[in-house]
Design an enzyme around this catalytic site. Structure first.
Site, short mmCIF file in Angstrom:
data_model
loop_
_atom_site.label_atom_id
_atom_site.label_comp_id
_atom_site.label_asym_id
_atom_site.label_seq_id
_atom_site.Cartn_x
_atom_site.Cartn_y
_atom_site.Cartn_z
N CYS A 19 3.37 -6.46 -9.20
CA CYS A 19 3.42 -5.40 -9.58
C CYS A 19 4.18 -5.24 -10.86
O CYS A 19 3.73 -4.42 -11.85
CB CYS A 19 4.49 -4.45 -8.48
SG CYS A 19 6.20 -5.50 -8.40
N GLU A 41 8.18 2.07 -3.56
CA GLU A 41 8.22 1.27 -4.71
C GLU A 41 6.65 0.93 -5.04
O GLU A 41 6.28 0.27 -4.16
CB GLU A 41 9.04 0.02 -4.87
CG GLU A 41 10.56 0.00 -4.73
CD GLU A 41 11.28 0.88 -5.66
OE1 GLU A 41 10.87 0.75 -6.77
OE2 GLU A 41 12.37 1.34 -5.60
P1 NAD Z 1 -0.90 -1.17 0.28
O1 NAD Z 1 -0.14 0.09 -0.17
O2 NAD Z 1 -2.00 -1.62 0.56
O3 NAD Z 1 -0.04 -1.79 1.34
C1 NAD Z 1 1.56 -1.82 1.67
C2 NAD Z 1 1.93 -1.65 3.16
O4 NAD Z 1 1.48 -0.43 3.35
C3 NAD Z 1 1.10 -2.64 4.24
O5 NAD Z 1 2.18 -2.89 5.05
C4 NAD Z 1 0.21 -1.82 4.98
O6 NAD Z 1 -0.31 -2.20 6.18
C5 NAD Z 1 0.87 -0.41 4.99
N1 NAD Z 1 -0.11 0.62 4.97
C6 NAD Z 1 -1.12 0.78 4.47
N2 NAD Z 1 -1.51 2.24 4.92
C7 NAD Z 1 -0.79 2.75 5.48
C8 NAD Z 1 -0.61 3.95 5.85
N3 NAD Z 1 -1.69 5.02 5.83
N4 NAD Z 1 0.75 4.54 6.40
C9 NAD Z 1 1.80 3.63 6.39
N5 NAD Z 1 1.67 2.19 6.04
C10 NAD Z 1 0.34 1.76 5.44
O7 NAD Z 1 -0.13 -2.51 -0.84
P2 NAD Z 1 -0.52 -4.13 -0.83
O8 NAD Z 1 -1.86 -4.36 -1.21
O9 NAD Z 1 0.25 -4.67 0.53
O10 NAD Z 1 0.53 -4.51 -2.01
C11 NAD Z 1 0.18 -4.49 -3.41
C12 NAD Z 1 0.54 -3.24 -4.18
O11 NAD Z 1 2.30 -3.10 -3.90
C13 NAD Z 1 0.19 -2.98 -5.59
O12 NAD Z 1 0.04 -1.84 -6.00
C14 NAD Z 1 1.85 -3.50 -6.10
O13 NAD Z 1 1.79 -3.15 -7.57
C15 NAD Z 1 2.62 -2.88 -5.36
N6 NAD Z 1 4.03 -3.68 -5.40
C16 NAD Z 1 5.26 -2.82 -5.89
C17 NAD Z 1 6.21 -3.41 -6.20
C18 NAD Z 1 7.41 -2.62 -6.56
O14 NAD Z 1 8.52 -3.27 -6.53
N7 NAD Z 1 7.09 -1.71 -7.31
C19 NAD Z 1 6.42 -4.82 -5.51
C20 NAD Z 1 5.31 -5.39 -4.81
C21 NAD Z 1 4.01 -4.80 -4.67
#
Ligand code: NAD
Length: 488
Positions: free
Chosen positions: A280, A246
């Site tokens: 999001c 997501e």
């Molecule tokens: P992010 O992608 O930076 O991090 C999300 C998670 O991924 C964290 O737990 C992080 O530690 C982990 N991560 C980072 N690099 C990784 C890797 N290489 N391998 C595996 N895991 C890794 O996102 P964020 O800043 O925490 O959240 C904001 C983003 O999430 C925005 O883009 C937002 O739109 C999106 N979001 C989407 C939804 C939805 O339902 N579509 C809901 C909430 C947030």
């Protein structure tokens, strides 16, 4: 992990975004050795957990929901302090987490009973589900309890063993969730809490040959990277990994020339600036028909001016700080870009202490500009003027994302067209575009906004399950009698 607390030399220090010098908690920082151990533990616990009756697994979720309800305000307080969520939104996040536990518990009860297919003499066909195996849950910080709880609960109740990797920024809230699951007596080994750095332990778990399903919510860049690395199938691997992702959005609201502007202004302000635009689902583009453009814009600016920007714990705060310094710098850079690409018509003051950015409204940007195409994840709203409804729809759909969208209109014909043509995951007509509810507005995007079935919807749990069909020929001449007494 496995019912034990582990201690690490390195820690993650979690701070309050409203008052960054205030430490909210120090959390263990798992390394790849710990991640490997979590896989071993999850593999050992799998056989018993998958054999546990679905009703029993669901009961753990219902009990966890009950515990969460008892701790509702305490959990919301953690969110105010660690995620910088204003009270009302913090409480809503806790309530959503409770809803996920109850909803997925009920869903598992619905799916648990094996189904007989058809009615053919001499043949019985049975359709049933089994868990996929080891699930890795990787969550973002912006709905720190709800999203983590939702993905974890779904994976668990389906019979998978789960490794929960929370976002670094909200590891303390995730620890509260782990305590709740421990408190309801979830068998050790079934769920591990593995706080750590995404690029380190997240990466390790995603690439591990024993991982069967990855439930990820977060940014597009990380989601695509996970999708790619999980697609590589190692020689020792027994299955193809299932990815649920997501991702982000660049969501638009269309304001039609006959819209009720009172509602349109209010709905846009709430959708764009609630939680400082860090959702999001947030609105980051408002597309206005030229007939009402000037009037809408001036009212939008005045309404936004009335928002109070401040620390999350203040009850009157509507625009809290951004999550951390990195986000602060990223959003400041996006505002600089917006100033180059268009005209900033409002840039509100914000407190100096804390990672604050006041609401910003930009006009005169091209629909193709970076400002109107890339997710900013902050309180920055682009206002785009269009000639007619056709152009409005084409601008709205002109991004790679397709998560949420909205329309304010009093024209039944335009409302109907939006239903048919405004193809986003969640479309809202004449209301704000944030605040989806479990079961009522199942949530998730199209395009590059995600791949997977909607969270909080009837198809979600199926992603954590795989179906089996057993066909038995019952045209036999009786069963073999048990050979009692024949052994002597
Ligand atoms: P992010 O992608 O930076 O991090 C999300 C998670 O991924 C964290 O737990 C992080 O530690 C982990 N991560 C980072 N690099 C990784 C890797 N290489 N391998 C595996 N895991 C890794 O996102 P964020 O800043 O925490 O959240 C904001 C983003 O999430 C925005 O883009 C937002 O739109 C999106 N979001 C989407 C939804 C939805 O339902 N579509 C809901 C909430 C947030």
């Amino acid at each position: 992990m496995n019912g034990e607390d582990l201690f690490t030399l390195k820690t993650i220090v979690s701070t309050n975004p409203s008052h960054p010098q205030e430490v909210i908690g120090r959390v263990a920082r798992a390394d790849t050795d710990a991640a490997e151990r979590s896989i071993v533990v999850a593999a050992q616990a799998l056989a018993d957990w998958r054999a546990t009756a679905p009703e029993e697994r669901a009961a753990f979720l219902f009990r966890a929901a009950e515990k969460m309800r008892e701790q509702r305000l305490t959990l919301a307080a953690w969110e105010v302090l660690e995620a910088g969520k204003p009270w009302r939104e913090a409480d809503a996040d806790v309530c959503e987490a409770i809803d996920y536990l109850n909803y997925y518990g009920q869903e598992m009860l619905r799916l648990a009973a094996p189904r007989q297919l058809g009615d053919y003499p001499g043949e019985v066909n049975t359709y049933c589900y089994q868990p996929r195996g080891i699930a890795v849950v990787i969550a973002p910080w912006n709905f720190p309890l709800a999203i983590l709880t939702g993905m974890t609960a779904a994976a668990l109740v389906a019979g998978n063993t789960v490794i929960m990797k929370p976002a670094e920024q909200t590891s303390v809230i995730a620890a509260q969730l782990m305590e709740i699951f421990r408190g309801v007596g979830l068998p050790p080994g079934v769920l591990a809490y593995l706080p750590g750095i995404g690029e380190e332990v997240g990466e390790y778990l995603v690439g591990h040959p024993r991982t069967n399903v990855i439930a990820f919510t977060g940014s597009l860049a990380v989601g695509l990277h996970i999708n790619e690395s999980a697609a590589k199938t190692g020689a020792s691997q027994h299955g193809i990994k299932k990815i649920i992702a997501e991702l982000g959005g660049k969501n638009a609201i269309i304001v039609d020339d006959d819209a009720d502007l009172d509602e349109a202004v209010l709905g846009t302000v709430q959708s764009a600036f609630g939680y400082a635009g860090q959702k999001c689902s947030a609105c980051s583009r408002v597309i206005v028909l030229e007939h009402v453009y000037e009037q809408f814009l001036s009212r939008l600016i005045e309404a936004t001016r009335s928002l109070s920007v401040g620390p999350a714990e203040q009850p009157h705060t509507r625009v809290p700080p951004l999550i951390d310094e990195e986000a602060h710098q990223r959003v400041r850079a996006a505002i600089d870009t917006a100033k180059r690409e268009g005209r900033v018509v409002l840039e509100m003051e914000a407190p100096i202490e804390g990672h604050f950015v006041g609401p910003v409204i930009v006009t005169d940007v091209s629909p193709q500009s970076v400002t109107a195409q890339e997710e900013i994840f902050g309180p920055v709203l682009a206002v785009l003027k269009v000639r007619d409804f056709d152009e409005a729809l084409s601008v709205a759909l002109g991004t790679r994302y397709a998560l949420t969208g909205g329309l304010f209109s009093r024209s039944p014909a335009h409302i109907e067209r939006a239903r048919q043509e405004f193809r986003v995951g969640n479309l809202y007509l004449n209301r704000k575009i944030t605040g989806a509810l479990v079961g009522r507005q199942p949530f998730g995007g199209l395009g590059l906004s995600g791949m997977g079935s909607k969270a909080g919807g009837a198809d979600y749990l199926l992603q954590f399950l795989e179906a089996r069909v057993v066909t038995e020929n019952t045209l036999r001449r009786g069963f073999a009698p048990k050979q009692e007494g024949n052994h002597g």
